[in-house]
Enzyme design. Sequence first.
Site, PDB file in Angstrom:
ATOM      1  CB  CYS A   1      -0.927   0.015   1.217  1.00 41.88           C
ATOM      2  SG  CYS A   1      -1.848  -1.506   1.509  1.00 41.88           S
TER       3      CYS A   1
ATOM      4  CG  HIS B   1      -0.556   3.143   4.647  1.00 46.02           C
ATOM      5  ND1 HIS B   1      -0.602   1.929   3.977  1.00 46.02           N
ATOM      6  CD2 HIS B   1       0.231   2.929   5.729  1.00 46.02           C
ATOM      7  CE1 HIS B   1       0.129   1.039   4.629  1.00 46.02           C
ATOM      8  NE2 HIS B   1       0.646   1.625   5.694  1.00 46.02           N
TER       9      HIS B   1
END
Length: 589
Positions: free
Chosen positions: A72, A125
């Site tokens: 990710c 993130h």
Amino acid sequence: MMACCFGQLACTESTKKDLLAPTHPNVVIILADDQGWGDLSHSGNRNLSTPHIDQLAIQGVSFDRFYVQPVCSPTRAELLTGRYHLRSGVYGTSQGQERLDLDEVTLADVFRAAGYATAAFGKWHNGTQYPYHPNGRGFDEFYGFCSGHWGNYFSPVLEHNGELVRGSGYLADDLTERAMDFLEENKDRPFLLYLPLNTPHSPMQVPDRWWDEFKGKSLPMSLSSELAEDLDYTKAALAMCENIDWNVGRLMGKLESLGLDENTIVIYFSDNGPNSTRWNGGMKGRKGSTDEGGVRTPFFIQWKSTLAAGQVVPQIAGAIDVLPTLVDLAGIPLSPTKPLDGKSLLPLLLDAQQEDWADRTIFNHWNGHTSLRTQEFRLDKDGNLFQMVSDPSQSSPVNGLYPEIVTQLSKAKEDWEREMYRERDESQRPFTLAHPDAQITQLPARDGIPHGNIVRSNRFPNDAFFTNWVSTSDSISWDIEVLGRGDFLVEAFYTCSEENVGSKVGMYIGSSSLEFQVGEPHDPPLTGMEHDRVERMESYVKDFKPMRLGIVHLRPGKASLRLKAHEIPGTQVMDLRSLLFTRIHETME
């Protein structure tokens, strides 16, 4: 290897001016989380139906070979910067390794400087504490969570511009609602909307409306028994993908109702390969793998008034190309302070059959492993060469047929790894606290270090908490750098059973300290399993309650923040999810 955005276009400057003047197109980027290339009906998967996402390909341009990173945060960093993630300090997915270096210029920085309203709704993130926080990286508006994954998708605790809030309903639906509100509020000015959804990343939670369609369904494209596909996991993932499709339909409908669909660039792709073994076009690899199946995703770009519908681009491209492509499409000047690895895809968007488009090499890296892709070949992490057009499953190495290409690509791989290593800053990056522009700073358990008997509730840190604090020799620490000065209210998000109330604890930050006592019981059960469609790998969660610890005075500088118990009348101190620092007032001394 490196390319800057302007001066590389096959189209003429006059063509560009005709194409781009003075439209100031809006931009919407939708990023799925752990959705594989094969998780769309557009890819030929008959197990599900994704008509709204498919329509983006039908009405726009689709890239047949588009590459991201295996996990990710690296992909998100490359999307934001146009540079390989290892250059920008992103070499992990947790505990600070996911943070984007502060000297990197982001896509949102560029568009905001050009007068665009900017917003991100979803999974960030790339850093939690300001200025790593999205509000510090060019986004005026942020709603969602900064961690790598979240433990509850139904009305969870989230944050809005740094303040903790309670979500409303199923998370992907809630994020889309916020995005649609943003469109409404900014319909009269150009905007950049980044919608990084949290699904189909685990935990595998999806409303009954979507799950009921799949739970008893026979999947016509299930894998052979030797591949050990978990059919319930696959069904949950596909149900989540159909929910994404519904939300894409809602978002596109909102653009149309506002009269914005003709002058809005819409991009859709995913951050890595599928998060389980399921149908993915026969490609080798899944999430976490540098093989084709771990790094190839769909990529659709639609601009109704400008880009010809239904084009399929065969040339390879990647997440590093998004920033230079968008600034070209929007006609925004870009003078990067650091060289870009990506290149503008505008020539391919204007003419997918570009004859003078030079072959290129795209690198994929994770966990010490590197593979690379050219238009025809992939050299895998072990040095095996595959001809990808004829062998997408990477089943038959062709090293003996193409020894010169093996030598050439092996050297390119070594050179790239050497360059990335030179650029990687091995110095410590403490977690930032008390930035002058941030009213609130969170220090989650994910970023702390347990000492003694204390452990995290799960080996995956992102939604974990500290537990088993049983001894006065135990402690928890955070490596921090205080960026501002002033007085701060400190709160701990904790749980504690009634029989364990009464522990006395000290908090120490450099020369500052405070003492507190765990005075009230708060002992909710673990939750999450009631919504899970399959058993999760991550930590279950609890309803952690804020406990006021006191007020501490902070001064700029690096320090270790440490929690240590002095008295434990019961069997343990408490479970701890995070610390929250709120500025009360600034001081000038």
